[in-house]
Design a protein around this motif. Structure first.
Motif, PDB file in Angstrom:
ATOM      1  N   PHE A 397      -2.934 -19.301 -31.377  1.00  0.00           N
ATOM      2  CA  PHE A 397      -1.948 -20.335 -31.712  1.00  0.00           C
ATOM      3  C   PHE A 397      -0.794 -19.757 -32.512  1.00  0.00           C
ATOM      4  CE2 PHE A 397      -0.364 -23.493 -34.752  1.00  0.00           C
ATOM      5  CZ  PHE A 397       0.087 -24.462 -33.872  1.00  0.00           C
ATOM      6  N   VAL A 398      -1.124 -18.910 -33.501  1.00  0.00           N
ATOM      7  CA  VAL A 398      -0.075 -18.308 -34.335  1.00  0.00           C
ATOM      8  C   VAL A 398       0.831 -17.429 -33.486  1.00  0.00           C
ATOM      9  CG1 VAL A 398       0.344 -16.667 -36.215  1.00  0.00           C
ATOM     10  CG2 VAL A 398      -1.414 -18.423 -36.455  1.00  0.00           C
ATOM     11  N   GLU A 399       0.217 -16.614 -32.591  1.00  0.00           N
ATOM     12  CA  GLU A 399       1.022 -15.743 -31.734  1.00  0.00           C
ATOM     13  C   GLU A 399       1.918 -16.564 -30.808  1.00  0.00           C
ATOM     14  OE1 GLU A 399      -1.819 -13.344 -29.734  1.00  0.00           O
ATOM     15  OE2 GLU A 399      -2.255 -12.067 -31.487  1.00  0.00           O
ATOM     16  N   LYS A 400       1.341 -17.632 -30.241  1.00  0.00           N
ATOM     17  CA  LYS A 400       2.127 -18.472 -29.339  1.00  0.00           C
ATOM     18  C   LYS A 400       3.243 -19.178 -30.089  1.00  0.00           C
ATOM     19  CE  LYS A 400       1.630 -22.205 -25.934  1.00  0.00           C
ATOM     20  NZ  LYS A 400       0.669 -23.139 -25.303  1.00  0.00           N
ATOM     21  N   SER A 401       2.942 -19.642 -31.325  1.00  0.00           N
ATOM     22  CA  SER A 401       3.949 -20.321 -32.141  1.00  0.00           C
ATOM     23  C   SER A 401       5.098 -19.386 -32.497  1.00  0.00           C
ATOM     24  CB  SER A 401       3.303 -20.875 -33.410  1.00  0.00           C
ATOM     25  OG  SER A 401       4.263 -21.506 -34.219  1.00  0.00           O
ATOM     26  N   ASP A 402       4.758 -18.123 -32.899  1.00  0.00           N
ATOM     27  CA  ASP A 402       5.807 -17.152 -33.237  1.00  0.00           C
ATOM     28  C   ASP A 402       6.671 -16.839 -32.016  1.00  0.00           C
ATOM     29  OD1 ASP A 402       4.849 -17.072 -35.787  1.00  0.00           O
ATOM     30  OD2 ASP A 402       3.671 -15.239 -35.515  1.00  0.00           O
ATOM     31  N   LYS A 403       6.006 -16.692 -30.862  1.00  0.00           N
ATOM     32  CA  LYS A 403       6.746 -16.399 -29.643  1.00  0.00           C
ATOM     33  C   LYS A 403       7.669 -17.551 -29.261  1.00  0.00           C
ATOM     34  CE  LYS A 403       6.075 -14.994 -24.816  1.00  0.00           C
ATOM     35  NZ  LYS A 403       5.065 -14.712 -23.759  1.00  0.00           N
ATOM     36  N   GLN A 404       7.170 -18.806 -29.454  1.00  0.00           N
ATOM     37  CA  GLN A 404       7.977 -19.975 -29.118  1.00  0.00           C
ATOM     38  C   GLN A 404       9.177 -20.093 -30.054  1.00  0.00           C
ATOM     39  OE1 GLN A 404       7.469 -22.034 -26.451  1.00  0.00           O
ATOM     40  NE2 GLN A 404       9.446 -22.889 -27.007  1.00  0.00           N
ATOM     41  N   LYS A 405       8.964 -19.786 -31.362  1.00  0.00           N
ATOM     42  CA  LYS A 405      10.074 -19.850 -32.324  1.00  0.00           C
ATOM     43  C   LYS A 405      11.162 -18.852 -31.941  1.00  0.00           C
ATOM     44  CE  LYS A 405       7.397 -21.433 -36.325  1.00  0.00           C
ATOM     45  NZ  LYS A 405       6.869 -21.049 -37.654  1.00  0.00           N
ATOM     46  N   THR A 406      10.729 -17.632 -31.536  1.00  0.00           N
ATOM     47  CA  THR A 406      11.700 -16.610 -31.131  1.00  0.00           C
ATOM     48  C   THR A 406      12.468 -17.062 -29.896  1.00  0.00           C
ATOM     49  OG1 THR A 406      10.281 -14.862 -32.017  1.00  0.00           O
ATOM     50  CG2 THR A 406      11.959 -14.218 -30.426  1.00  0.00           C
ATOM     51  N   GLU A 407      11.749 -17.643 -28.921  1.00  0.00           N
ATOM     52  CA  GLU A 407      12.385 -18.096 -27.687  1.00  0.00           C
ATOM     53  C   GLU A 407      13.347 -19.253 -27.966  1.00  0.00           C
ATOM     54  OE1 GLU A 407      13.247 -17.779 -23.697  1.00  0.00           O
ATOM     55  OE2 GLU A 407      12.004 -16.476 -24.948  1.00  0.00           O
ATOM     56  N   ASP A 408      12.921 -20.196 -28.861  1.00  0.00           N
ATOM     57  CA  ASP A 408      13.786 -21.321 -29.218  1.00  0.00           C
ATOM     58  C   ASP A 408      15.066 -20.839 -29.890  1.00  0.00           C
ATOM     59  OD1 ASP A 408      11.950 -23.042 -28.174  1.00  0.00           O
ATOM     60  OD2 ASP A 408      11.065 -23.604 -30.095  1.00  0.00           O
ATOM     61  N   LYS A 409      14.917 -19.857 -30.792  1.00  0.00           N
ATOM     62  CA  LYS A 409      16.104 -19.329 -31.483  1.00  0.00           C
ATOM     63  C   LYS A 409      17.041 -18.659 -30.475  1.00  0.00           C
ATOM     64  CE  LYS A 409      17.633 -16.247 -35.163  1.00  0.00           C
ATOM     65  NZ  LYS A 409      17.240 -15.282 -36.212  1.00  0.00           N
ATOM     66  N   LYS A 410      16.445 -17.929 -29.519  1.00  0.00           N
ATOM     67  CA  LYS A 410      17.254 -17.266 -28.505  1.00  0.00           C
ATOM     68  C   LYS A 410      18.022 -18.290 -27.659  1.00  0.00           C
ATOM     69  CE  LYS A 410      16.765 -14.459 -24.317  1.00  0.00           C
ATOM     70  NZ  LYS A 410      15.803 -13.771 -23.436  1.00  0.00           N
ATOM     71  N   ASN A 411      17.323 -19.353 -27.220  1.00  0.00           N
ATOM     72  CA  ASN A 411      17.981 -20.380 -26.400  1.00  0.00           C
ATOM     73  C   ASN A 411      19.063 -21.112 -27.184  1.00  0.00           C
ATOM     74  OD1 ASN A 411      16.332 -19.763 -24.242  1.00  0.00           O
ATOM     75  ND2 ASN A 411      14.778 -21.273 -24.787  1.00  0.00           N
ATOM     76  N   THR A 412      18.783 -21.371 -28.476  1.00  0.00           N
ATOM     77  CA  THR A 412      19.785 -22.022 -29.326  1.00  0.00           C
ATOM     78  C   THR A 412      21.027 -21.153 -29.440  1.00  0.00           C
ATOM     79  OG1 THR A 412      18.057 -23.138 -30.583  1.00  0.00           O
ATOM     80  CG2 THR A 412      20.228 -22.974 -31.609  1.00  0.00           C
ATOM     81  N   GLY A 413      20.810 -19.829 -29.626  1.00  0.00           N
ATOM     82  CA  GLY A 413      21.940 -18.913 -29.730  1.00  0.00           C
ATOM     83  C   GLY A 413      22.747 -18.847 -28.447  1.00  0.00           C
ATOM     84  N   ILE A 414      22.058 -18.799 -27.305  1.00  0.00           N
ATOM     85  CA  ILE A 414      22.763 -18.746 -26.019  1.00  0.00           C
ATOM     86  C   ILE A 414      23.624 -19.988 -25.834  1.00  0.00           C
ATOM     87  CG2 ILE A 414      22.422 -18.815 -23.520  1.00  0.00           C
ATOM     88  CD1 ILE A 414      19.948 -17.051 -23.936  1.00  0.00           C
ATOM     89  N   ALA A 415      23.050 -21.176 -26.157  1.00  0.00           N
ATOM     90  CA  ALA A 415      23.810 -22.426 -26.013  1.00  0.00           C
ATOM     91  C   ALA A 415      24.991 -22.465 -26.979  1.00  0.00           C
ATOM     92  CB  ALA A 415      22.895 -23.622 -26.254  1.00  0.00           C
ATOM     93  N   LEU A 416      24.749 -22.050 -28.235  1.00  0.00           N
ATOM     94  CA  LEU A 416      25.797 -22.094 -29.257  1.00  0.00           C
ATOM     95  C   LEU A 416      26.971 -21.203 -28.884  1.00  0.00           C
ATOM     96  CD1 LEU A 416      26.901 -22.788 -32.072  1.00  0.00           C
ATOM     97  CD2 LEU A 416      25.515 -20.911 -32.974  1.00  0.00           C
ATOM     98  N   PHE A 417      26.673 -19.939 -28.547  1.00  0.00           N
ATOM     99  CA  PHE A 417      27.761 -19.007 -28.245  1.00  0.00           C
ATOM    100  C   PHE A 417      28.378 -19.275 -26.879  1.00  0.00           C
ATOM    101  CE2 PHE A 417      25.230 -16.687 -31.434  1.00  0.00           C
ATOM    102  CZ  PHE A 417      26.230 -16.523 -32.391  1.00  0.00           C
ATOM    103  N   GLY A 418      27.603 -19.880 -25.973  1.00  0.00           N
ATOM    104  CA  GLY A 418      28.191 -20.278 -24.696  1.00  0.00           C
ATOM    105  C   GLY A 418      29.266 -21.338 -24.886  1.00  0.00           C
ATOM    106  N   ARG A 419      29.001 -22.294 -25.797  1.00  0.00           N
ATOM    107  CA  ARG A 419      30.021 -23.323 -26.070  1.00  0.00           C
ATOM    108  C   ARG A 419      31.263 -22.713 -26.717  1.00  0.00           C
ATOM    109  NH1 ARG A 419      25.386 -26.285 -27.293  1.00  0.00           N
ATOM    110  NH2 ARG A 419      25.491 -25.695 -29.477  1.00  0.00           N
ATOM    111  N   ILE A 420      31.055 -21.717 -27.594  1.00  0.00           N
ATOM    112  CA  ILE A 420      32.211 -21.068 -28.238  1.00  0.00           C
ATOM    113  C   ILE A 420      33.048 -20.344 -27.188  1.00  0.00           C
ATOM    114  CG2 ILE A 420      32.898 -19.286 -29.889  1.00  0.00           C
ATOM    115  CD1 ILE A 420      30.418 -19.990 -31.502  1.00  0.00           C
ATOM    116  N   LEU A 421      32.390 -19.646 -26.265  1.00  0.00           N
ATOM    117  CA  LEU A 421      33.115 -18.912 -25.216  1.00  0.00           C
ATOM    118  C   LEU A 421      33.927 -19.871 -24.344  1.00  0.00           C
ATOM    119  CD1 LEU A 421      30.392 -16.322 -24.145  1.00  0.00           C
ATOM    120  CD2 LEU A 421      32.477 -15.860 -25.430  1.00  0.00           C
TER     121      LEU A 421
END
Length: 572
Positions: A397-421
């Motif tokens: 669960f901890v490994e899956k949670s850490d992996k999901q947090k990393t993936e969520d942060k990555k997707n948030t960053g892609i969306a954020l910087f995509g809007r800026i572009l």
């Protein structure tokens, strides 16, 4: 005499059984009471879990409403599949809240407070969602609403322009700006459309004043309605807002997030409460077992001792009755038997305490230093196997949670910087300034800069177009030659540089950040088809991890295409 002895034995046995029965009834009463409390709290917990799941699903369905391609039926009746899903979830939430309200739970005050808060949030979201439907319907599509009105006015204006090629071309350019804004939602394009349309409207009014023809007046009125319709469309879009800017959508998302957070906090509290009640139930059950064994042992001991004494008396009386004249002592010894029984009870009591402690540690998710049990001890082996399984599940669960947090942060960053572009197409300065500012905050850096390739004389150099370095911007090196320092080396090698061991002098000599004292430096080239268009340089007091490096490389690849296009546009 024998009859009296047997009668007294029967009376004592009855008294012992009554005593034993009362003990059983008392322990059973307390166990059932605890079990009822557990069931009561567990039912409330399950209802809150149901509300939490439905709230998360309601949040997803409301977000799906914005990306759902609404049919003509929606603009006619204000309802379709996406709206019905939201209404259905709202109904299920309300039903569950009513169920909690109508039941008498132990924590009545807590459940009433929770219901009131959830009802308030639900009513607020209902009002916002209804308003969203109204505004969305007002905007409409090609067949209904403001969009249909824009398209209709476009056709009428083109017809009324007639053979005036100049006005027709200018109006077609205006239509192009409108379509471009619908695609990108770029505010600069919106402002350009409004300025251009007002300029064209003034020209039409001047023509009408000069000619005073009825056809010119109709054209002015239709065109003015077209411009006003576009402004109404902008007002409706602003009212809806986005996930990150104030508006109905932002307000709805925040309200549902508040309800999700409220559910999460309450679930955590009730989860601990259920665990405590289960622990209490287990302790009472263990005490019940131990007391039962002790009472049984006492009953057996008293009965054996009683019957031993009476058996001797019966034997003596039998000898007298038989007139044998022999008086033999009847010996019935159980001392060794009871000693062994008492020892076994002590061992059992100690073993039960050990297993009780093991179960409590499993409830509290304490998986370290769990005692081992013999293969012959089936209960102990089951506890140990359960400990092993729970420990593995928690780790997964901890490994899956850490992996999901990393993936969520990555997707948030892609969306954020995509809007800026998308928002800053056409302006390198504003684009790079907002990109580096957001990137420094997103990666937890302290300073950062974006160098853009520019031609100086016959050679290319790297010019610092945007930086984020608090009060030390004046100390940053503005121009860097290819191959010079870390930035120039990164541009030549076309590969990411990561430095996690730096000293003050090393940074001053090689980095472009002057007197900054970062613990780690991350530099990544902006490359398209093996051609370098710039370099991103970040520095932080913390050490970057592999996720940070992967994201920066992905980010550099995303902005490379936009930067290459903008540089090509500047050079034309």
């Amino acid at each position: 005499m024998i009859k009296k002895i047997l009668s007294d034995s029967g009376n004592q046995i009855v008294m012992l059984l009554i005593f034993l029965g009362l003990g059983f009834i008392l322990m059973l009463f307390f166990s059932l009471r605890t079990l009822r409390s557990v069931k009561n709290i567990n039912t409330l917990y399950e209802n809150i879990v149901d509300i939490s799941n439905n709230t998360v699903e309601l949040k997803d369905k409301t977000e799906y409403f914005f990306i759902f391609k609404h049919s003509d039926k929606f603009y006619e009746t204000n309802t379709d599949e996406s709206v019905e899903d939201v209404y259905m979830l709202r109904y299920r939430l309300q039903e569950t809240l009513n169920t909690i309200k109508n039941n008498n739970y132990t924590d009545k005050s807590l459940s009433d407070s929770y219901i009131k808060k959830c009802n308030d949030i639900l009513q607020k979201t209902n009002k916002i969602f209804y308003e969203l439907i109204t505004v969305t319907t007002e905007i409409g599509n090609k067949k209904y609403g403001l969009i249909n009105r824009l398209n209709f006015n476009e056709k009428r204006v083109i017809q009324l322009f007639g053979s005036d090629i100049n006005f027709t071309n200018e109006f077609l350019e205006l239509i192009h700006l409108k379509e471009l804004f619908f695609q990108t939602q770029n505010p600069e394009i919106k402002d350009k459309f409004i300025l251009y349309s007002e300029k064209l409207l003034n020209q039409l009014q001047q023509v009408f004043n000069a000619t005073d023809e009825s056809g010119s007046k109709l054209l002015v009125d239709v065109f003015a309605d077209y411009v006003n319709t576009f402004k109404l469309y902008i007002e409706a879009q602003n009212k809806i807002g986005t996930d990150f800017q104030y508006g109905l959508k932002y307000e709805l998302k925040n309200s549902l997030s508040e309800m999700v957070s409220e559910n999460s906090n309450l679930l955590s509290a009730y989860k601990n409460k259920v665990s405590d009640l289960y622990s209490n139930l287990i302790v009472r059950f263990i005490i019940f077992i131990i007391l039962t064994l002790i009472i049984l042992a006492l009953v057996i001991y008293v009965l054996i001792k009683f019957f031993t004494k009476n058996f001797i008396t019966i034997e003596q009386q039998s000898q007298i009755i038989s007139f044998s004249g022999k008086k033999q002592n009847f010996i019935f010894t159980v001392q060794n038997y009871f000693k062994e029984l008492i020892d076994q009870i002590s061992i059992l009591e100690s073993d039960m305490k050990t297993k009780k402690n093991s179960i409590e540690r499993l409830i509290n998710e304490d998986f370290d230093n769990m005692p081992a049990y013999s293969e012959k001890d089936s209960l102990g082996k089951a506890i140990f196997d359960l400990h092993k399984k729970l420990k593995e599940d928690k780790q997964q669960f901890v490994e899956k949670s850490d992996k999901q947090k990393t993936e969520d942060k990555k997707n948030t960053g892609i969306a954020l910087f995509g809007r800026i572009l998308r928002r800053h197409v056409g302006n390198i300065s504003t684009l790079t300034e907002e990109l580096i500012s957001e990137l420094v905050h997103f990666t937890g850096s302290e300073i950062g800069g974006i160098y853009v390739r520019e031609k100086k004389g016959d050679e290319f150099i790297l010019n610092l177009r945007a930086s984020y370095a608090y009060n030390e911007k004046k100390m940053i090196q503005k121009e860097i030659q290819f191959g010079e320092g870390l930035v120039g080396t990164c541009a030549v090698d076309k590969s990411t540089l990561f430095i996690d061991k730096t000293d003050e002098n090393y940074i001053k000599i090689i980095s472009g950040f002057g007197h900054s004292k970062p613990s780690s430096i991350l530099i990544s080239p902006i490359v398209v088809e093996n051609e370098v268009f710039g370099v991103i340089e970040l520095a932080s007091l913390k050490l970057y991890n592999q996720d940070d490096i992967d994201f920066i490389e992905l980010f550099a690849e995303d902005i490379a295409y936009t930067l290459s296009y903008l540089l090509a546009s500047e050079n034309r």
